[in-house]
Motif scaffolding. Structure first.
Motif, short mmCIF file in Angstrom:
data_model
loop_
_atom_site.label_atom_id
_atom_site.label_comp_id
_atom_site.label_asym_id
_atom_site.label_seq_id
_atom_site.Cartn_x
_atom_site.Cartn_y
_atom_site.Cartn_z
N GLN A 52 -17.33 16.79 -3.05
CA GLN A 52 -18.31 17.73 -3.73
C GLN A 52 -17.41 18.57 -4.57
O GLN A 52 -17.88 19.22 -5.63
CB GLN A 52 -18.74 18.76 -2.69
N SER A 53 -15.94 18.62 -4.45
CA SER A 53 -15.32 19.48 -5.66
C SER A 53 -15.08 18.73 -6.76
O SER A 53 -14.88 19.39 -7.83
CB SER A 53 -13.91 19.57 -5.09
N GLY A 54 -15.70 17.43 -7.04
CA GLY A 54 -15.39 16.72 -8.27
C GLY A 54 -14.20 16.37 -8.61
O GLY A 54 -13.76 15.71 -9.79
N LYS A 55 -13.11 16.39 -7.75
CA LYS A 55 -12.00 16.19 -8.11
C LYS A 55 -11.64 14.56 -8.08
O LYS A 55 -12.45 13.88 -7.39
CB LYS A 55 -10.72 16.65 -6.89
N GLY A 56 -10.73 14.08 -8.90
CA GLY A 56 -10.42 12.62 -8.84
C GLY A 56 -9.27 12.40 -8.07
O GLY A 56 -8.67 13.30 -7.42
N SER A 57 -8.66 11.39 -7.96
CA SER A 57 -7.40 10.83 -7.25
C SER A 57 -6.36 11.43 -8.03
O SER A 57 -6.61 11.43 -9.42
CB SER A 57 -7.43 9.53 -6.87
N PRO A 58 -4.99 11.55 -7.40
CA PRO A 58 -4.00 12.09 -8.59
C PRO A 58 -3.54 10.83 -9.73
O PRO A 58 -3.48 11.22 -10.72
CB PRO A 58 -2.84 11.99 -7.42
N ARG A 59 -4.09 9.69 -9.36
CA ARG A 59 -3.79 8.67 -10.50
C ARG A 59 -4.78 8.96 -11.71
O ARG A 59 -4.63 8.68 -12.79
CB ARG A 59 -3.75 7.25 -10.01
N LYS A 60 -6.09 9.20 -11.15
CA LYS A 60 -7.26 9.53 -12.30
C LYS A 60 -7.69 10.90 -11.83
O LYS A 60 -8.94 10.90 -11.12
CB LYS A 60 -8.36 8.35 -11.92
N PRO A 61 -7.12 12.04 -12.26
CA PRO A 61 -7.55 13.16 -11.65
C PRO A 61 -8.92 13.65 -12.27
O PRO A 61 -9.64 14.65 -11.73
CB PRO A 61 -6.70 14.21 -12.32
N THR A 62 -9.49 13.21 -13.58
CA THR A 62 -10.49 13.48 -13.97
C THR A 62 -11.98 12.56 -13.71
O THR A 62 -13.07 12.75 -14.19
CB THR A 62 -10.62 13.47 -15.46
N GLN A 63 -11.59 11.65 -12.77
CA GLN A 63 -12.63 10.49 -12.33
C GLN A 63 -13.10 11.04 -11.16
O GLN A 63 -12.27 10.42 -10.09
CB GLN A 63 -12.16 9.12 -12.68
N PRO A 64 -14.17 11.73 -10.82
CA PRO A 64 -14.66 12.10 -9.40
C PRO A 64 -14.75 10.77 -8.48
O PRO A 64 -15.15 9.58 -9.02
CB PRO A 64 -16.16 12.62 -9.63
N VAL A 65 -14.29 10.88 -7.32
CA VAL A 65 -14.72 9.88 -6.43
C VAL A 65 -15.76 10.14 -5.50
O VAL A 65 -15.87 10.97 -4.64
CB VAL A 65 -13.26 9.94 -5.46
N ASP A 66 -16.67 9.01 -5.70
CA ASP A 66 -17.89 9.15 -4.88
C ASP A 66 -17.56 8.38 -3.69
O ASP A 66 -16.96 7.37 -3.75
CB ASP A 66 -19.15 8.71 -5.60
N ALA A 67 -18.49 8.78 -2.66
CA ALA A 67 -18.18 8.11 -1.11
C ALA A 67 -19.57 8.26 -0.44
O ALA A 67 -20.24 8.85 -0.54
CB ALA A 67 -17.16 8.86 -0.53
N GLY B 98 0.68 -1.25 0.10
CA GLY B 98 0.10 -0.02 -0.22
C GLY B 98 0.63 1.13 -0.01
O GLY B 98 0.31 2.36 -0.01
N TYR B 99 2.18 1.04 -0.12
CA TYR B 99 2.93 2.22 -0.02
C TYR B 99 4.30 2.08 -0.77
O TYR B 99 4.81 1.09 -0.69
CB TYR B 99 3.40 2.69 1.24
N PRO B 100 4.57 3.27 -1.68
CA PRO B 100 3.83 3.90 -2.36
C PRO B 100 2.51 3.70 -2.97
O PRO B 100 2.47 2.46 -3.28
CB PRO B 100 4.43 4.81 -2.97
N PRO B 101 1.29 4.45 -3.47
CA PRO B 101 0.30 4.04 -3.99
C PRO B 101 0.24 3.16 -5.09
O PRO B 101 -0.19 2.15 -5.67
CB PRO B 101 -0.59 5.18 -4.23
N SER B 102 1.43 3.68 -5.89
CA SER B 102 1.82 2.79 -7.21
C SER B 102 2.43 1.70 -7.20
O SER B 102 1.98 0.71 -8.18
CB SER B 102 2.95 3.64 -8.28
N SER C 297 2.45 19.16 3.25
CA SER C 297 3.02 19.02 2.17
C SER C 297 2.86 17.64 1.74
O SER C 297 2.38 16.69 2.56
CB SER C 297 4.71 18.91 2.43
N PRO C 298 2.95 17.48 0.41
CA PRO C 298 2.65 16.08 -0.31
C PRO C 298 3.42 14.91 0.17
O PRO C 298 4.60 15.18 0.25
CB PRO C 298 2.11 16.37 -1.55
N ILE C 299 3.10 13.77 -0.01
CA ILE C 299 3.69 12.45 -0.01
C ILE C 299 4.18 12.07 -1.71
O ILE C 299 2.90 12.25 -2.48
CB ILE C 299 3.19 11.31 0.40
N ILE C 300 5.16 12.07 -2.13
CA ILE C 300 5.48 12.10 -3.65
C ILE C 300 5.73 10.49 -4.01
O ILE C 300 6.07 9.68 -3.13
CB ILE C 300 6.86 12.88 -3.74
N ASP C 301 4.89 10.19 -4.92
CA ASP C 301 5.04 8.94 -5.71
C ASP C 301 5.21 9.21 -7.28
O ASP C 301 4.26 9.49 -7.89
CB ASP C 301 3.62 7.97 -5.35
#
Length: 341
Positions: free
Chosen positions: A291-306, A166-170, A224-228
């Motif tokens: 609600q921002s409609g942002k996706g995850s860094p790996r899929k930034p154009t695919q909103p994440v519903d929850a 699970g770390y890093p996400p990739s 600050s971000p975790i970089i992958d």
């Protein structure tokens, strides 16, 4: 002339904002568990959801009293197949026909059923190999009974325990015991245009390893971000979603979208990690992210519903933590402000 233009633009901006909020709020839902002896009747719960602008509603089983209360509400509904029913539904197509005829068909015209979930966290587990056949039998049954144009998606809900890394996400990859299971499950989901549902709990990771996971990273507040590679992660929630995305890519099904079926934060029972303040912080930041409609860094154009876990505290569960994930009290007052009720 200028004042008219200002009024026109103000009304236009207000209208666009209202439309945006109406669309984006549909991405957030709540889990409606009922392992308690002090909850209000379903009709009042549905009315509360509508009052608060909650747009999606997840049931762990096909409770008919709740489905009756949902008629005409237009809430997006997810209905769960109980874990103990999976073996029968996988081995007996007629049982799947009966399940759909009893639990879906009578409500399909005026309940906005969006998803049927086959089990909750049976992957990984002894019933994991049965999930794909159960999904197929339920899918065939609903197509036969409701018609081929029916849009209800059939899927399942998996645990993050099915990931080996699970770390890093990739580096996300499914554990050896479920790789073949996930290939079959993902093939079905891809063929039917259905998402994979996951349960993602940053609280659990943070509470189990606070030396390496900061509260800020667990609650969408990392300075600050975790970089992958070339991706930046400011929250553990996004990282959890992308761990699964990476694992799906490795088995050839990166096109299957991920929907978070459960996430949330408990208010007591494991201090200092649990508190009303911590739960409010996490769920407010989650709400803003979704609600921002942002996706995850790996899929930034695919909103994440929850779906937030959970609507109410459940006093019949074992342990203080398990009893205190709710966002509302039994009298329907908010435990902390979250939705505009």
């Amino acid at each position: 002339m200028v004042s008219w233009w200002i009024r026109f633009m103000s009304l236009t901006v207000a209208l666009l904002f209202a439309i945006f909020m109406a669309i984006s709020v549909e991405a957030i839902g709540v889990n409606y568990g009922r392992n308690a002896d002090n909850l209000p009747p379903p009709s009042q719960v549905i009315a509360l959801c509508k009052k608060c602008g909650i747009q999606s509603f997840r049931l762990f089983d096909p409770s008919h009293d709740i489905l009756e209360a949902l008629r005409g509400s237009n809430l997006k509904v997810s209905i769960g197949v109980k874990n103990e029913d999976i073996q029968t539904l996988a081995s007996n197509p007629s049982a799947a026909n009966q399940w759909v005829s009893t639990n879906v068909a009578p409500y399909a015209d005026d309940v906005n059923i969006q998803w049927i979930t086959i089990g909750n966290e049976v992957i990984p587990g002894v019933e994991a190999t049965l999930v794909t056949q159960a999904m197929q039998n339920i899918y065939n049954a609903k197509s036969s009974i409701l018609g081929p144009t029916d849009s209800i998606k059939v899927t399942t809900v998996m645990s993050m325990a099915g990931l080996r890394n699970g770390y890093p996400p990739s580096n996300g990859v499914f554990s050896d015991e479920i790789v073949e299971v996930m290939r079959h499950v993902s093939s079905f989901l891809a063929q039917t245009g259905s998402p994979l549902l996951i349960n993602a709990y940053p609280y659990m990771a943070y509470a189990s390893d606070p030396q390496h996971i900061s509260f800020e990273y667990a609650t969408f507040q990392a300075p600050s971000p975790i970089i992958d590679g070339n991706l930046k992660y400011f929250s553990l929630f996004e990282a959890m979603v992308d761990v699964v995305n990476a694992a799906m890519e490795k088995i050839g099904f990166g096109n299957v979208p991920i929907l978070v079926a459960e996430t949330g934060w408990p208010t007591k029972g494991n201090e200092p990690f649990t508190s009303i303040e911590n739960a409010q912080t996490y769920n407010q930041k989650l709400l803003s992210f979704v609600q921002s409609g942002k996706g995850s860094p790996r899929k930034p154009t695919q909103p994440v519903d929850a779906f937030i876990f959970a609507m109410f505290n459940e006093d019949k569960k074992e342990g203080i933590v398990e009893q205190n994930w709710g966002i509302f009290n039994p009298d329907m007052s908010p435990i902390y402000p979250l939705f505009p009720c």
